[in-house]
Design an enzyme around this catalytic site. Structure first.
Site, short mmCIF file in Angstrom:
data_model
loop_
_atom_site.label_atom_id
_atom_site.label_comp_id
_atom_site.label_asym_id
_atom_site.label_seq_id
_atom_site.Cartn_x
_atom_site.Cartn_y
_atom_site.Cartn_z
N TYR A 45 -9.98 -9.99 9.78
CA TYR A 45 -10.20 -10.57 8.46
C TYR A 45 -10.46 -12.06 8.52
O TYR A 45 -11.13 -12.63 7.67
CB TYR A 45 -9.01 -10.26 7.55
CG TYR A 45 -8.86 -8.78 7.28
CD1 TYR A 45 -9.78 -8.10 6.50
CD2 TYR A 45 -7.81 -8.06 7.85
CE1 TYR A 45 -9.66 -6.73 6.27
CE2 TYR A 45 -7.68 -6.70 7.62
CZ TYR A 45 -8.60 -6.03 6.83
OH TYR A 45 -8.48 -4.69 6.61
N TYR A 104 -8.87 7.38 20.32
CA TYR A 104 -9.95 6.90 19.46
C TYR A 104 -10.12 5.38 19.47
O TYR A 104 -10.88 4.85 18.67
CB TYR A 104 -9.79 7.50 18.06
CG TYR A 104 -10.11 8.97 18.13
CD1 TYR A 104 -11.40 9.44 17.94
CD2 TYR A 104 -9.14 9.88 18.55
CE1 TYR A 104 -11.71 10.77 18.11
CE2 TYR A 104 -9.44 11.22 18.72
CZ TYR A 104 -10.73 11.66 18.50
OH TYR A 104 -11.04 12.99 18.70
N GLU A 137 -14.48 4.50 10.20
CA GLU A 137 -14.94 5.54 11.10
C GLU A 137 -14.74 6.94 10.55
O GLU A 137 -13.76 7.22 9.86
CB GLU A 137 -14.16 5.47 12.43
CG GLU A 137 -14.39 4.22 13.24
CD GLU A 137 -13.64 4.25 14.56
OE1 GLU A 137 -13.78 3.28 15.32
OE2 GLU A 137 -12.91 5.23 14.84
N HIS A 143 -0.75 -0.03 5.76
CA HIS A 143 -1.25 0.91 6.77
C HIS A 143 -0.27 2.05 7.07
O HIS A 143 0.19 2.23 8.20
CB HIS A 143 -1.62 0.17 8.05
CG HIS A 143 -2.81 -0.71 7.91
ND1 HIS A 143 -3.53 -1.16 8.99
CD2 HIS A 143 -3.43 -1.22 6.81
CE1 HIS A 143 -4.53 -1.94 8.57
NE2 HIS A 143 -4.47 -1.98 7.24
N GLN A 157 0.81 -1.21 0.00
CA GLN A 157 0.00 0.00 0.00
C GLN A 157 0.85 1.27 0.00
O GLN A 157 0.32 2.37 0.02
CB GLN A 157 -0.92 0.00 1.23
CG GLN A 157 -1.91 -1.14 1.23
CD GLN A 157 -2.67 -1.25 2.55
OE1 GLN A 157 -2.38 -0.58 3.53
NE2 GLN A 157 -3.67 -2.14 2.57
#
Length: 386
Positions: free
Chosen positions: A277, A266, A256, A162, A98
């Site tokens: 997953y 949070y 979110e 991530h 990613q």
């Protein structure tokens, strides 16, 4: 009587030419039909195409756009769709998984200083980390000058997932930068001793500005503004309040929308609304004292990405709405707001069947989108011509 082969060939050629002429005459409407919405019919026009996984766009004062491509290129795209060669001076990025060249924003005083900020995945000792830099765009728009790394994420390295990597500049000029949890190390989002799963606040030169909540604590990184985040994929300042809002991916469920408060936790991975997953349970519960609740969450996940608070004039009915793209959901989502409350959701462009990576409001009041694919496009969304 048999028709001569030559006449058949001529007839087919004429038919093909007529079909091509029709497509040219109908323009974009031949590529993307109009789409229904609460603000009336929408027209989606392809401005540019052939971009390799475009990740972020930022408007320049003259209406041109900076567009990043995840493999490590930054380009200028004009409102008419001309795409420049890759800009020179972009640092090497780790384009794996990613990671790659990710967000880009212009400084609030860009017209005077030509400064931009961008973030990317940087290779480090066999893994990757989120790194933020500043630079000046040359007068001829051909290169980045005075490139300077202003922040490097500290903590366990990512194997390719991530990174977070969204940037927003507040009214005071300071920068908020979103940092992912690196997937494998999700518990570190609760550890103030590193930058994983955090939103940080830094000055434009990378220093720690006054007012950060954990500055001066020996057990905490002074750049941290908030923590307990998973993988933030959208970040913007709400123009109505001046506060940062972020949107982050959950696992299987639990994406979110959060209004980010100073020093707030949070909850990831202690609380949340998704599962792993594998189907395994992740969270202790959905709520816990001292941990914030999202303004909105999605189950199942839509994989939201990019966001824009709409303040333009092209869609007066949507003024004050929050827009986000969706990767897994392949759509544009509009959230109606009442102050800091999300009161309703509208799903748009679903029959476009495109992963929407970024959403920005253009100086023309249109919504501008990036589609995430190896042949990505820049799209302009406007009311359909009547």
């Amino acid at each position: 009587m048999k028709t001569p082969v030559g006449l058949v060939t001529v007839a087919l050629t004429v038919a093909i030419l007529l079909a091509v002429s029709f497509l040219i005459a109908t323009g974009t409407r031949g590529e993307e039909p109009a789409f229904d919405s609460s603000a009336g019919e929408l027209e989606v026009r392809t401005i540019a195409r052939g971009l390799a996984n475009p990740w972020a766009l930022a408007f320049l004062p003259d209406g041109k756009m900076l567009v990043t491509e995840r493999p490590g290129r930054m380009r200028i795209v004009t409102a008419e769709g001309q795409v420049s060669p890759p800009l020179k001076g972009v640092p090497d990025v780790w384009a794996s998984g990613q990671g790659g060249l990710l967000d880009v924003v212009t400084d609030k005083s860009f017209a005077q200083n030509r400064t931009i900020y961008f973030c990317f995945a940087e290779r480090a000792d066999g893994g990757g980390r989120t790194t933020a830099a500043r630079a000046k765009l040359s007068d001829d728009n051909g290169r980045l000058d005075e490139v300077k790394i202003i922040f490097r994420q500290q903590g366990p390295l990512s194997s390719g997932n991530h990174y977070g990597c969204r940037i927003a500049q507040a009214d005071d000029g300071n920068l908020f930068v979103a940092l992912g949890d690196h997937f494998t190390y999700r518990d570190q989002a609760q550890n103030l001793g590193n930058h994983l799963g955090k939103l940080i606040r830094i000055a434009p030169d990378g220093s720690v500005p006054p007012g950060n909540p954990f500055a001066g604590r020996a057990d905490a990184k002074p750049e941290i503004w908030s923590y307990g985040h998973r993988n933030v994929q959208a970040l913007a300042i709400n123009p109505a309040s001046g506060e940062p809002w972020e949107i982050e991916h959950g696992p299987r469920g639990g994406d979110e929308v959060n209004l980010v408060g100073k020093g707030k936790n949070y909850g990831w991975p202690v609380i949340g609304y998704g599962i792993d997953y594998s189907g395994a349970k992740i969270h202790e519960s959905t709520a816990k004292d001292g941990m914030e609740q999202p303004l909105k969450y999605w189950v199942p996940s839509i994989a939201p990405s990019g966001m824009a608070f709409y303040t333009g004039k092209l869609f007066p009915k949507w003024n004050g709405s929050l827009f986000t793209g969706a990767l897994r959901g392949a759509m544009l989502v509009r959230l109606t707001l009442n102050g800091s409350a999300v009161t309703s959701e509208e799903r748009l462009l679903q029959n476009l069947h495109e992963r929407i990576r970024d959403v920005r409001q253009g100086p023309d009041g249109a919504l501008w989108l990036l589609t995430d694919s190896s042949a990505g496009r820049v799209l302009r969304v406007t009311p359909a011509a009547k």
